[in-house]
Motif scaffolding. Structure first.
Motif, PDB file in Angstrom:
ATOM      1  N   GLY A 188      58.115  52.585  -3.408  1.00 51.31           N
ATOM      2  CA  GLY A 188      57.817  52.198  -4.784  1.00 51.31           C
ATOM      3  C   GLY A 188      58.976  52.457  -5.719  1.00 51.31           C
ATOM      4  N   ALA A 189      59.673  53.583  -5.518  1.00 58.80           N
ATOM      5  CA  ALA A 189      60.773  53.935  -6.412  1.00 58.80           C
ATOM      6  C   ALA A 189      61.955  52.977  -6.263  1.00 58.80           C
ATOM      7  N   LEU A 190      62.339  52.666  -5.016  1.00 58.35           N
ATOM      8  CA  LEU A 190      63.454  51.738  -4.796  1.00 58.35           C
ATOM      9  C   LEU A 190      63.109  50.327  -5.240  1.00 58.35           C
ATOM     10  N   LEU A 191      61.878  49.904  -4.968  1.00 64.58           N
ATOM     11  CA  LEU A 191      61.454  48.567  -5.396  1.00 64.58           C
ATOM     12  C   LEU A 191      61.531  48.455  -6.912  1.00 64.58           C
ATOM     13  N   SER A 192      61.119  49.511  -7.599  1.00 63.52           N
ATOM     14  CA  SER A 192      61.148  49.509  -9.057  1.00 63.52           C
ATOM     15  C   SER A 192      62.576  49.532  -9.588  1.00 63.52           C
ATOM     16  N   ARG A 193      63.437  50.311  -8.951  1.00 64.59           N
ATOM     17  CA  ARG A 193      64.809  50.472  -9.452  1.00 64.59           C
ATOM     18  C   ARG A 193      65.696  49.277  -9.112  1.00 64.59           C
ATOM     19  N   PHE A 194      65.576  48.748  -7.876  1.00 68.13           N
ATOM     20  CA  PHE A 194      66.497  47.721  -7.416  1.00 68.13           C
ATOM     21  C   PHE A 194      65.844  46.373  -7.126  1.00 68.13           C
ATOM     22  N   GLY A 195      64.519  46.331  -7.151  1.00 68.38           N
ATOM     23  CA  GLY A 195      63.839  45.087  -6.805  1.00 68.38           C
ATOM     24  C   GLY A 195      63.735  44.866  -5.317  1.00 68.38           C
TER      25      GLY A 195
ATOM     26  N   PHE B 207      51.778  46.279  -3.359  1.00 70.84           N
ATOM     27  CA  PHE B 207      53.092  45.660  -3.567  1.00 70.84           C
ATOM     28  C   PHE B 207      52.968  44.139  -3.663  1.00 70.84           C
ATOM     29  N   GLU B 208      52.175  43.557  -2.785  1.00 72.20           N
ATOM     30  CA  GLU B 208      52.006  42.097  -2.797  1.00 72.20           C
ATOM     31  C   GLU B 208      51.287  41.632  -4.061  1.00 72.20           C
ATOM     32  N   ALA B 209      50.344  42.423  -4.535  1.00 70.25           N
ATOM     33  CA  ALA B 209      49.646  42.059  -5.776  1.00 70.25           C
ATOM     34  C   ALA B 209      50.602  42.016  -6.956  1.00 70.25           C
ATOM     35  N   LEU B 210      51.621  42.869  -6.934  1.00 68.16           N
ATOM     36  CA  LEU B 210      52.627  42.890  -8.005  1.00 68.16           C
ATOM     37  C   LEU B 210      53.649  41.763  -7.858  1.00 68.16           C
ATOM     38  N   GLY B 211      53.542  41.006  -6.779  1.00 72.70           N
ATOM     39  CA  GLY B 211      54.422  39.851  -6.592  1.00 72.70           C
ATOM     40  C   GLY B 211      55.500  40.033  -5.559  1.00 72.70           C
ATOM     41  N   ALA B 212      55.547  41.172  -4.881  1.00 69.71           N
ATOM     42  CA  ALA B 212      56.591  41.422  -3.892  1.00 69.71           C
ATOM     43  C   ALA B 212      56.251  40.764  -2.560  1.00 69.71           C
ATOM     44  N   GLU B 213      57.278  40.420  -1.826  1.00 73.35           N
ATOM     45  CA  GLU B 213      57.118  39.970  -0.445  1.00 73.35           C
ATOM     46  C   GLU B 213      57.315  41.172   0.472  1.00 73.35           C
TER      47      GLU B 213
ATOM     48  N   PHE C  67      57.703  43.295   8.017  1.00 74.40           N
ATOM     49  CA  PHE C  67      57.936  44.411   8.923  1.00 74.40           C
ATOM     50  C   PHE C  67      58.942  43.981   9.992  1.00 74.40           C
ATOM     51  N   LYS C  68      59.965  44.811  10.173  1.00 71.46           N
ATOM     52  CA  LYS C  68      61.010  44.462  11.138  1.00 71.46           C
ATOM     53  C   LYS C  68      61.676  45.738  11.635  1.00 71.46           C
ATOM     54  N   ASP C  69      61.813  45.838  12.960  1.00 74.38           N
ATOM     55  CA  ASP C  69      62.543  46.951  13.582  1.00 74.38           C
ATOM     56  C   ASP C  69      62.053  48.316  13.074  1.00 74.38           C
ATOM     57  N   ASP C  70      60.735  48.508  13.105  1.00 75.24           N
ATOM     58  CA  ASP C  70      60.132  49.784  12.693  1.00 75.24           C
ATOM     59  C   ASP C  70      60.418  50.133  11.236  1.00 75.24           C
ATOM     60  N   SER C  71      60.678  49.118  10.416  1.00 74.34           N
ATOM     61  CA  SER C  71      60.916  49.330   8.993  1.00 74.34           C
ATOM     62  C   SER C  71      60.068  48.360   8.189  1.00 74.34           C
ATOM     63  N   ILE C  72      59.821  48.727   6.939  1.00 74.81           N
ATOM     64  CA  ILE C  72      59.123  47.840   6.017  1.00 74.81           C
ATOM     65  C   ILE C  72      60.143  47.323   5.009  1.00 74.81           C
ATOM     66  N   HIS C  73      60.162  46.008   4.817  1.00 74.25           N
ATOM     67  CA  HIS C  73      61.073  45.359   3.880  1.00 74.25           C
ATOM     68  C   HIS C  73      60.246  44.824   2.713  1.00 74.25           C
ATOM     69  N   ILE C  74      60.539  45.282   1.522  1.00 75.16           N
ATOM     70  CA  ILE C  74      59.784  44.893   0.330  1.00 75.16           C
ATOM     71  C   ILE C  74      60.765  44.309  -0.678  1.00 75.16           C
ATOM     72  N   LYS C  75      60.455  43.126  -1.185  1.00 74.01           N
ATOM     73  CA  LYS C  75      61.381  42.477  -2.123  1.00 74.01           C
ATOM     74  C   LYS C  75      60.614  41.844  -3.270  1.00 74.01           C
ATOM     75  N   ALA C  76      61.051  42.165  -4.472  1.00 75.94           N
ATOM     76  CA  ALA C  76      60.450  41.580  -5.666  1.00 75.94           C
ATOM     77  C   ALA C  76      61.041  40.202  -5.926  1.00 75.94           C
ATOM     78  N   PRO C  77      60.325  39.320  -6.628  1.00 83.84           N
ATOM     79  CA  PRO C  77      60.916  38.037  -7.015  1.00 83.84           C
ATOM     80  C   PRO C  77      62.078  38.251  -7.982  1.00 83.84           C
TER      81      PRO C  77
END
Length: 422
Positions: free
Chosen positions: A99-106, A130-136, A139-149
């Motif tokens: 949540g912190a990185l998504l908020s700071r860097f998108g 996260f998806e409700a807020l508009g992020a995509e 899941f890849k290589d045991d990691s979660i990738h979250i990206k804001a529009p």
């Protein structure tokens, strides 16, 4: 390997001061990267989880320094990097960086968090938010990738299927800089969430309703820290020392406590026969002559905390009658049971219910702390049991209990940390 060596059977007395809340601290440190200025926290517990989080910050070019219980963090030169190292995987609370990185860097790329093995703790509620807020979310290589529009996250209503402290905190972190208003329904109500909201509001955030089941957040453009934030006392540490005082105390004063955070727990102890004087910010525990076992059922705050179900089991070994514990939050949090059995404890799990009977034949033994609170139950039992108890993997206890050896020896306990191999 760190081993806690205890020579038990000694009466303890004196006073002990509770440190800042671990469960606040592990959310506040990731939250600090949202600030455009340096951040200072006071009453920071000296625990391994803080060291691990500081190491993660260092990987992001965020410097920090610790002086006694004061932690200073400078996020002004932060660099955006994927958090995929083993440090992340070993620490459950590292998921607050989502949540912190998504908020700071998108954007946030974070390995699936690890931490104590106490049963399933899925992150589907986090993903839903996260998806409700508009992020995509991918899941890849045991990691979660979250990206804001590109236009940023947009406030919305997020309703959780079940109460989740972690998801509530992550949605607060993700939405404080989002466009418009976010409403979190069925939010967790823990004091640590109020502590986080207080810190963020003092930096300019607009959060209302923390501590209730509905939290409203109006997004702001930026956050800046101007004052030191004092972390609330750790209610789980306080409960653990109150149990120790009831089990082996000859008069113990537990200081820096917020009794209202422990209402149901204290009620159960009084029902057991523990004699206490509850002050505004301290609790005095008298020597206890006779205990009667009770039934405990864990539930989200303000209910009986799951983190205290294992510590209170150690007190029930001294009580008359059968004690019953049902952990509705983490029903698989039972790995302490076979270790306690090695010490002569009469405790067993049957159909998801923990049963405890008075255990007059407790004796020191070699046992293993698989996680923080399991370690606490072994530690308490080791203080009660005559003979020597060696708790292997004691690093798990040190992850969650501030200066625990120093505090116990201050009460007269014979306890130390030694290095060794299992």
């Amino acid at each position: 390997m760190e081993i806690m060596d205890i020579h038990g059977g000694k009466k303890l007395s004196g006073s002990v001061t509770i440190g800042g809340a671990k469960n606040s601290t592990v959310a506040l440190i990731p939250a600090s990267i949202l600030s455009q200025t340096k951040v200072v926290f006071d009453s920071v517990p000296r625990i391994k989880d803080v060291d691990n989080l500081r190491s993660i910050l260092e990987d992001m070019n965020v410097s920090s320094s610790m002086d006694e219980s004061v932690l200073s963090i400078d996020p002004t030169q932060i660099k955006e990097i994927p958090l995929t190292s083993g440090k992340i995987q070993s620490l459950r609370a590292s998921y607050y960086f989502m949540g912190a990185l998504l908020s700071r860097f998108g954007e946030a790329i974070v390995s699936f968090p690890g931490g104590d093995d106490i049963g399933p703790r899925p992150i589907d509620q986090h993903v839903h938010g996260f998806e409700a807020l508009g992020a995509e979310v991918h899941f890849k290589d045991d990691s979660i990738h979250i990206k804001a529009p590109k236009t940023g996250l947009v406030g919305t209503t997020i309703e959780f299927d079940f109460i989740s402290v972690g998801a509530t905190i992550n949605m607060i972190l993700a939405s404080v800089l989002a466009h418009g208003q976010t409403t979190i329904e069925n939010a967790a109500r823990e004091p640590e969430i109020i502590d986080l909201a207080t810190f963020l509001n003092n930096m300019g955030a607009k959060i209302r309703g923390a501590g209730t089941s509905q939290i409203k957040i109006e997004g702001v453009r930026s956050l800046s820290s101007t004052n030191s934030h004092t972390i609330i006392p750790d209610r789980i540490e306080a409960g653990t020392y109150i149990i120790i005082a009831a089990a082996v105390g000859n008069g113990v004063l537990v200081k820096n406590v917020i009794p209202e955070h422990l209402d149901l727990f204290l009620g159960k102890l009084e029902e057991m026969g523990v004699n206490m004087v509850i002050g505004e910010d301290s609790i005095y525990v008298y020597p206890t002559e006779r205990l009667t076992n009770v039934e405990v059922k864990t539930s989200p705050f303000p209910g009986f905390a799951t983190d205290l179900q294992q510590p209170i089991s150690a007190l029930m070994f001294l009580g008359e009658g059968e004690g019953i514990i049902q952990d509705t939050i983490y029903p698989k949090r039972i790995r302490h049971i076979p270790e306690l059995n090695k010490m002569g404890a009469n405790i067993w799990n049957e159909d998801g219910i923990i049963h405890i009977q008075k255990s007059g034949a407790l004796i020191g033994a070699n046992v293993t702390a698989d996680e923080i609170r399991a370690g606490a139950s072994l530690m308490i039992t080791g203080l009660v049991a005559p003979g020597e108890t060696k708790i292997f993997d004691a690093g798990n206890i040190l992850r969650g209990y501030d200066r625990v050896v120093e505090k116990l020896t201050g009460l007269g306990a014979d306890v130390k940390i030694i290095k060794g191999e299992k």
